[in-house]
Motif scaffolding. Structure first.
Motif, PDB file in Angstrom:
ATOM      1  N   CYS A  29     -19.438 -29.558  42.253  1.00  0.00           N
ATOM      2  CA  CYS A  29     -17.982 -30.227  41.517  1.00  0.00           C
ATOM      3  C   CYS A  29     -17.851 -28.762  40.970  1.00  0.00           C
ATOM      4  N   ASN A  30     -18.567 -28.491  39.776  1.00  0.00           N
ATOM      5  CA  ASN A  30     -18.253 -27.017  39.104  1.00  0.00           C
ATOM      6  C   ASN A  30     -17.814 -27.863  37.060  1.00  0.00           C
ATOM      7  N   GLU A  31     -17.353 -28.915  38.044  1.00  0.00           N
ATOM      8  CA  GLU A  31     -16.740 -29.650  36.135  1.00  0.00           C
ATOM      9  C   GLU A  31     -17.510 -29.177  34.986  1.00  0.00           C
ATOM     10  N   VAL A  39     -17.253 -19.609  29.243  1.00  0.00           N
ATOM     11  CA  VAL A  39     -16.980 -18.852  30.398  1.00  0.00           C
ATOM     12  C   VAL A  39     -15.716 -18.078  30.720  1.00  0.00           C
ATOM     13  N   ALA A  40     -16.378 -16.700  30.212  1.00  0.00           N
ATOM     14  CA  ALA A  40     -14.932 -15.860  30.303  1.00  0.00           C
ATOM     15  C   ALA A  40     -14.337 -14.924  31.941  1.00  0.00           C
ATOM     16  N   GLU A  41     -14.902 -14.908  33.174  1.00  0.00           N
ATOM     17  CA  GLU A  41     -14.614 -14.429  33.660  1.00  0.00           C
ATOM     18  C   GLU A  41     -15.571 -15.379  35.172  1.00  0.00           C
ATOM     19  N   PRO A  42     -14.745 -15.665  36.125  1.00  0.00           N
ATOM     20  CA  PRO A  42     -15.153 -16.007  37.282  1.00  0.00           C
ATOM     21  C   PRO A  42     -16.925 -16.270  37.759  1.00  0.00           C
ATOM     22  N   ILE A  43     -17.645 -17.317  37.620  1.00  0.00           N
ATOM     23  CA  ILE A  43     -18.744 -17.222  38.371  1.00  0.00           C
ATOM     24  C   ILE A  43     -18.674 -18.920  39.138  1.00  0.00           C
ATOM     25  N   THR A  44     -19.594 -19.478  39.292  1.00  0.00           N
ATOM     26  CA  THR A  44     -20.423 -20.676  39.763  1.00  0.00           C
ATOM     27  C   THR A  44     -20.787 -20.877  39.691  1.00  0.00           C
ATOM     28  N   ILE A  45     -20.627 -22.956  40.024  1.00  0.00           N
ATOM     29  CA  ILE A  45     -22.193 -23.624  39.816  1.00  0.00           C
ATOM     30  C   ILE A  45     -23.250 -23.028  40.284  1.00  0.00           C
ATOM     31  N   CYS A  78     -19.731 -33.756  33.606  1.00  0.00           N
ATOM     32  CA  CYS A  78     -20.849 -34.020  35.124  1.00  0.00           C
ATOM     33  C   CYS A  78     -20.602 -35.446  35.021  1.00  0.00           C
ATOM     34  N   PRO A  79     -20.458 -35.693  36.812  1.00  0.00           N
ATOM     35  CA  PRO A  79     -20.477 -36.825  37.764  1.00  0.00           C
ATOM     36  C   PRO A  79     -21.811 -37.564  37.622  1.00  0.00           C
ATOM     37  N   VAL A  80     -23.061 -36.974  38.018  1.00  0.00           N
ATOM     38  CA  VAL A  80     -23.725 -36.989  38.375  1.00  0.00           C
ATOM     39  C   VAL A  80     -25.060 -37.064  36.813  1.00  0.00           C
TER      40      VAL A  80
END
Length: 102
Positions: A29-31, A39-45, A78-80
């Motif tokens: 979810c990237n939450e 985070v300073a640049e776009p990265i994904t989970i 984190c929802p999990v």
């Protein structure tokens, strides 16, 4: 004279299998990243999950790993109920180990 201590995976508060289970439980979810002040640049989970335990560490993930100071801001949203902070510690150890190999 002080000597540098090498990181030892045994001293981490989560074992490799536990971190692997948390990565598998991640819903992507990237939450955690949305709450992260480092985070300073776009990265994904997905990138973080993939590179935490194995494979090459990309430069964006390496920069993020160095910037992370494990403040815990990623845990509460984190929802999990996962502990990205523990996963980041594993990634920090991997990054440090890969630098020693160079």
């Amino acid at each position: 004279m002080l000597r540098m201590l090498k990181p030892n995976a045994i001293t981490l508060h989560k074992t490799r299998p536990q971190v692997g289970q948390e990565i598998q439980a991640c819903i992507g979810c990237n939450e955690c990243l949305l709450a992260c002040p480092a985070v300073a640049e776009p990265i994904t989970i997905d990138m973080l999950n993939r590179e935490t335990l194995s494979g090459p560490i990309s430069e964006p993930v390496a920069r993020f790993t160095r910037a992370c100071y494990q403040c815990g801001a990623c845990v509460a949203p984190c929802p999990v109920g996962l502990h990205r902070d523990a996963m980041m510690l594993w990634l920090k150890v991997r990054l440090l180990s890969s630098m020693e190999e160079m």
